[in-house]
Design a protein around this motif. Structure first.
Motif, short mmCIF file in Angstrom:
data_model
loop_
_atom_site.label_atom_id
_atom_site.label_comp_id
_atom_site.label_asym_id
_atom_site.label_seq_id
_atom_site.Cartn_x
_atom_site.Cartn_y
_atom_site.Cartn_z
N TRP A 1 15.87 -44.46 -78.27
CA TRP A 1 14.56 -43.88 -77.97
C TRP A 1 13.72 -43.89 -79.24
O TRP A 1 14.13 -43.33 -80.27
CB TRP A 1 14.74 -42.46 -77.43
N VAL B 1 24.78 -41.11 -73.33
CA VAL B 1 24.33 -41.17 -71.95
C VAL B 1 25.34 -41.96 -71.12
O VAL B 1 25.73 -41.56 -70.02
CB VAL B 1 22.92 -41.80 -71.86
N THR B 2 25.78 -43.08 -71.67
CA THR B 2 26.81 -43.91 -71.05
C THR B 2 27.73 -44.42 -72.14
O THR B 2 27.27 -44.81 -73.21
CB THR B 2 26.19 -45.12 -70.32
N ARG C 1 30.56 -38.53 -64.73
CA ARG C 1 30.96 -38.14 -66.10
C ARG C 1 32.28 -37.38 -66.14
O ARG C 1 32.55 -36.67 -67.10
CB ARG C 1 29.87 -37.30 -66.78
N ILE D 1 16.35 -35.13 -70.26
CA ILE D 1 15.51 -35.68 -69.20
C ILE D 1 16.31 -36.14 -67.98
O ILE D 1 15.73 -36.31 -66.90
CB ILE D 1 14.67 -36.85 -69.73
N TRP D 2 17.62 -36.34 -68.12
CA TRP D 2 18.39 -36.81 -66.97
C TRP D 2 18.84 -35.66 -66.06
O TRP D 2 19.38 -35.91 -64.99
CB TRP D 2 19.61 -37.61 -67.44
N MET D 3 18.63 -34.42 -66.46
CA MET D 3 19.05 -33.30 -65.63
C MET D 3 18.26 -33.26 -64.32
O MET D 3 18.83 -33.21 -63.22
CB MET D 3 18.88 -31.98 -66.38
N PRO E 1 15.52 -35.68 -63.09
CA PRO E 1 14.74 -36.87 -63.42
C PRO E 1 13.28 -36.75 -62.99
O PRO E 1 12.96 -36.29 -61.90
CB PRO E 1 15.45 -37.98 -62.61
#
Length: 260
Positions: free
Chosen positions: A82, A125-126, A171, A213-215, A217
């Protein structure tokens, strides 16, 4: 002024204006708490870095965790995808001799085979296990703290409604073990903990969802304003909103001997 006496609009406006680059959550001091994992990831990271000759920190964020881990090996590289975090990590880590590489966090990693004897990451994230195994030298180690399954899902489901079992198991540490082993790594340590998390005001919730931000979207205050207002009233009436973050520590080794 106590957060409990401030209006919904004041709290939300303040949280919307707060900068969210990097992985520093100090803005939440006094407004939210999260129990820490018992293993002390940053301490473990420092211990492993002290023994390494060439190390890679994947998805370093703003570099804060890596910067606080202690002395670095002769070759220390960090990747981040980012742009605002790349800039922040560069400012923080370059003076320490760390090479910061802008990377999209998608395979392949921009490094040669067997380039590092230590690969680390905090909250990737991954995890691209095949790539991690590829860039590790024989005998090298992957050490990381990952976000676990259903983390802070009390908050996620407050906004998005009940999630499927498939989503809730995303996850999962058991699946991480299987993926690491499928990539040819030997899992030496795997520990999971559920950690009490409390949000003391609606501003803390807004800030958290803007940053992680992924909580939820696509989260915006405008989109969820009514639900936020209801949560504000709930916190005012009943006290902190309680959720549970999940974390797991994983240490895996690439078979073979290293000359490092």
């Amino acid at each position: 002024m106590s957060q409990m006496t401030r209006s919904f609009d004041e709290l939300v406006t303040e949280a919307e204006a707060a900068p969210v680059e990097g992985w520093d959550f100090s803005w939440l001091e006094g407004r939210a708490t999260e129990q820490r994992p018992s293993w002390g990831y940053q301490r473990l990271l420092g211990e492993h870095l002290a023994l390494a000759s060439a190390a890679l920190d994947i998805q370093t964020g703003g570099g804060e965790v890596l910067a606080g881990a202690g002395n670095f090996p002769r070759l220390m590289v960090a990747t981040e995808g980012w742009a605002p975090n790349v800039a922040k990590a560069t400012r923080l880590l370059h003076p320490r001799g760390v090479v910061v590489v802008a990377d999209r966090d998608e395979p392949p990693l921009p490094f040669a085979d067997e380039a590092f004897d230590l690969v680390t990451s905090r909250h990737p994230v991954t995890a691209h296990w095949t790539e991690i195994a590829r860039v590790l030298r024989p005998g090298g180690t992957y050490l990381a703290q990952h976000v676990g399954h259903s983390s802070v899902f009390e908050l996620v489901e407050y906004f998005l409604g009940p999630q499927s079992e498939e989503v809730r198991r995303g996850r999962h540490h058991g699946e991480a073990r299987a993926a690491a082993e499928a990539a040819g790594l030997e899992v030496l340590d795997l520990r999971f903990e559920s950690l009490r998390t409390e949000f003391f005001d609606i501003g803390a919730v807004v800030y958290f969802l803007r940053k992680v931000i992924w909580m939820v979207p696509g989260f915006t205050v405008a989109e969820y304003r009514d639900r936020l207002a209801e949560l504000h009233e709930l916190i005012q009436r009943e006290g902190p909103f309680v959720a549970h973050a999940t974390r797991f520590l994983i240490e895996a080794r690439k078979p073979g001997r290293t000359d490092a």
